[in-house]
Enzyme design. Sequence first.
Site, PDB file in Angstrom:
ATOM      1  N   SER A  59       0.775  -1.209   0.078  1.00  0.00           N
ATOM      2  CA  SER A  59       0.000   0.020   0.049  1.00  0.00           C
ATOM      3  C   SER A  59       1.135   1.280  -0.035  1.00  0.00           C
ATOM      4  O   SER A  59       0.317   2.122  -0.700  1.00  0.00           O
ATOM      5  CB  SER A  59      -0.775   0.082   1.215  1.00  0.00           C
ATOM      6  OG  SER A  59      -1.512  -1.068   1.393  1.00  0.00           O
ATOM      7  N   HIS A  78       2.525   2.050   7.319  1.00  0.00           N
ATOM      8  CA  HIS A  78       1.365   1.723   8.146  1.00  0.00           C
ATOM      9  C   HIS A  78       1.498   0.416   8.853  1.00  0.00           C
ATOM     10  O   HIS A  78       0.500   0.078   9.657  1.00  0.00           O
ATOM     11  CB  HIS A  78       0.036   2.069   7.132  1.00  0.00           C
ATOM     12  CG  HIS A  78       0.405   0.662   6.228  1.00  0.00           C
ATOM     13  ND1 HIS A  78       1.020   0.723   5.249  1.00  0.00           N
ATOM     14  CD2 HIS A  78      -0.432  -0.464   6.111  1.00  0.00           C
ATOM     15  CE1 HIS A  78       0.903  -0.311   4.452  1.00  0.00           C
ATOM     16  NE2 HIS A  78      -0.004  -1.045   4.997  1.00  0.00           N
TER      17      HIS A  78
END
Length: 385
Positions: A59, A78
């Site tokens: 991502s 993240h």
Amino acid sequence: MRAAAGAGGDLATEENAMKAKAAVLHGAGQKLDVREVDVAAPRAGEVLVRMAAGGVCHSDLHVMQGHLMASLPAILGHEGSGVIADVGPGVTSVKPGDHVLPLWRLSCGDCEYCANGRPALCAAGMQIRMSGRLADGTSRFSMDGKELKHFAGVSTFSQYSVIPERAVLKVPDDIPLEKAALLGCGVITGVGAVINCARVKPGSLVAVFGAGGVGLNVVQGAAIAGAEKIIAVDLLELKLEMARKFGATHTVSAAKGDPVEQVRALTGGRGVDYAFEVVGLPRTVRQAYDSLAKRGMAVAVGVSPTTAEVSVPLLPLVFEERVLTGSMYGSAVPRIDIPKLIDLYRAGKLKLDELLTRTYPIEQINVAYEALERGEVARSVVTFT
Ligand code: CU
């Protein structure tokens, strides 16, 4: 004196700022810039985490490539794990020294979706992701007096990160932090899509399109759920080999002909009960849908470019009662599901050691992403020592 606050509000001041090594994305289409940044002290309801590991997840690559929107410049990352270094006023759930996982989808705990056990759908998560700023509308990161944004509210590619208290989860001290890091995104997203979203039944036939870091966790989730056949589909032989280690009973090389035909052939023409798409492309979502048996369910898990659209033949949706759905963050309640994943790991039923294939120092983060792009690793992390 440091420069006055910019549009984003207060910046780290010299009195309370600390230095940290971090991977900054200045703009889409660029590489990560590893450099020293300033991190301000946590405010009310925030914690300071000394990161132990940052997960190299696809991502972030989507953001670097401009396929996924994020407020920039930002410190990316993240997935990760670390130790609480300091807490802001009013923080009661964690204390310095606690081992924690940052949760990249902030949730308020009060709204309709949180109350219904779908915290990943909470508006608070989207708000922090789009603004790149914490609850009071400001950032704790800066560089040469200029504001840097918090990616997904957690920015795990920083030696130190300030994170909302609600977005960290305490984990037991005896789980190695580098491995625990993978639970917070790759593992929960993949295993959760199988257990929480599709609710795969024992004896089912399952196909998994894409055997990367998340796809391998869909494969092992299907194995944990007791699927009879688990067919992994990928273009790369290396990934299919890894899929077999994670529980795939059959593999299909999409490089060697139509994967839908190959999946159907492996099920005697019937098709599968569940097909998971873990790539993020319209073509593979369509392949997952086309691989279904009657009453089959296709689950889109992969993150797609913002503008991607998919079309499927409508008639089988009705005549064959097919289901096409998506799963966000493993459709999970991380505070319930991550401790369960830790139990499965301890019981030898969840492969975490095998998942972590490489560790890079933060300085080599671009090398780590190049290896990810080449499909060489199951999962890698960057460390900050
Ligand atoms: Cu991720």
